[in-house]
Design a protein around this motif. Sequence first.
Motif, short mmCIF file in Angstrom:
data_model
loop_
_atom_site.label_atom_id
_atom_site.label_comp_id
_atom_site.label_asym_id
_atom_site.label_seq_id
_atom_site.Cartn_x
_atom_site.Cartn_y
_atom_site.Cartn_z
N GLU A 33 -13.96 3.19 58.51
CA GLU A 33 -15.03 2.36 59.08
C GLU A 33 -14.71 0.88 58.92
O GLU A 33 -14.89 0.08 59.83
CB GLU A 33 -16.37 2.68 58.41
N TYR A 34 -14.22 0.52 57.72
CA TYR A 34 -13.83 -0.88 57.48
C TYR A 34 -12.76 -1.33 58.48
O TYR A 34 -12.89 -2.37 59.12
CB TYR A 34 -13.32 -1.06 56.04
N LEU A 35 -11.70 -0.54 58.61
CA LEU A 35 -10.61 -0.92 59.51
C LEU A 35 -11.08 -1.05 60.96
O LEU A 35 -10.68 -1.96 61.67
CB LEU A 35 -9.45 0.06 59.42
N ALA A 36 -11.93 -0.14 61.39
CA ALA A 36 -12.45 -0.21 62.76
C ALA A 36 -13.23 -1.51 62.97
O ALA A 36 -13.07 -2.18 63.99
CB ALA A 36 -13.33 0.99 63.06
N LEU A 37 -14.07 -1.87 62.01
CA LEU A 37 -14.83 -3.13 62.10
C LEU A 37 -13.92 -4.34 62.00
O LEU A 37 -14.04 -5.31 62.75
CB LEU A 37 -15.90 -3.19 61.01
N GLU A 38 -12.98 -4.29 61.05
CA GLU A 38 -12.11 -5.44 60.78
C GLU A 38 -11.21 -5.76 61.97
O GLU A 38 -10.96 -6.91 62.29
CB GLU A 38 -11.27 -5.17 59.53
N ARG A 39 -10.72 -4.74 62.62
CA ARG A 39 -9.81 -4.96 63.75
C ARG A 39 -10.52 -5.55 64.96
O ARG A 39 -9.87 -6.07 65.86
CB ARG A 39 -9.08 -3.67 64.09
N LYS A 40 -11.85 -5.51 65.00
CA LYS A 40 -12.62 -6.11 66.09
C LYS A 40 -13.27 -7.43 65.68
O LYS A 40 -13.80 -8.14 66.53
CB LYS A 40 -13.72 -5.15 66.55
N ALA A 41 -13.23 -7.75 64.40
CA ALA A 41 -13.98 -8.90 63.87
C ALA A 41 -13.34 -10.24 64.22
O ALA A 41 -12.13 -10.33 64.41
CB ALA A 41 -14.10 -8.78 62.35
N ASP A 42 -14.19 -11.26 64.30
CA ASP A 42 -13.72 -12.62 64.52
C ASP A 42 -13.25 -13.29 63.22
O ASP A 42 -12.49 -14.24 63.26
CB ASP A 42 -14.84 -13.48 65.13
#
Length: 189
Positions: A14-23
């Motif tokens: 979940e972290y990686l999915a969010l992080e890879r889209k984050a600004d």
Amino acid sequence: MSDPLAQTSFTPAEYLALERKADRKSEYVNGQIIPRSGANRRHNQITVNIAGELRDQLRGSPCVAFVNDMRVKIPMTAAYVYPDAAALCEEPLFEDTHLDTLLYPYVFIEVLSDSTEAFDRGDKFSHYRRIPSLREFVLIDQNKVRVEHFVTRDTQWILTEKDGLEATVELDSIGCSLSVGEIYDKVDL
């Protein structure tokens, strides 16, 4: 719209999915996502100085260095962090085909900020020490001339402090010498 970070705990996926889209960058420790704040001028200048020295000294060697945008996974604790610099002397291994999460560095370098110093010295260093490849850890004070160099010898961490511009930090595991004067070049203290 709800804040995805309001969730109490996250899986690494979940972290990686969010992080890879984050600004903005965030680190991941013990199921928690920790937003990283931006760095000030001194912090950035020190990081640039270190990157320049590492690049120059590692040219032509099998060693490679990465700076603050390269995420590192600590497999033993499932933490994900962004060191200011990391280096190793073999073909880099990455977590997956995204090539954005490094595994098993030899050296970590952190430039201490007022807001991150306690974490860098404490929990982050504790996570780093669980990486079997880690041989050296360097903490650089951005507010005064002080470099702390930790080296592992037979499961013991040995600290050497440098507080003069004429001193050097020998990173034996990657064959580099960082001049303290060069680390602090153009840094207004």
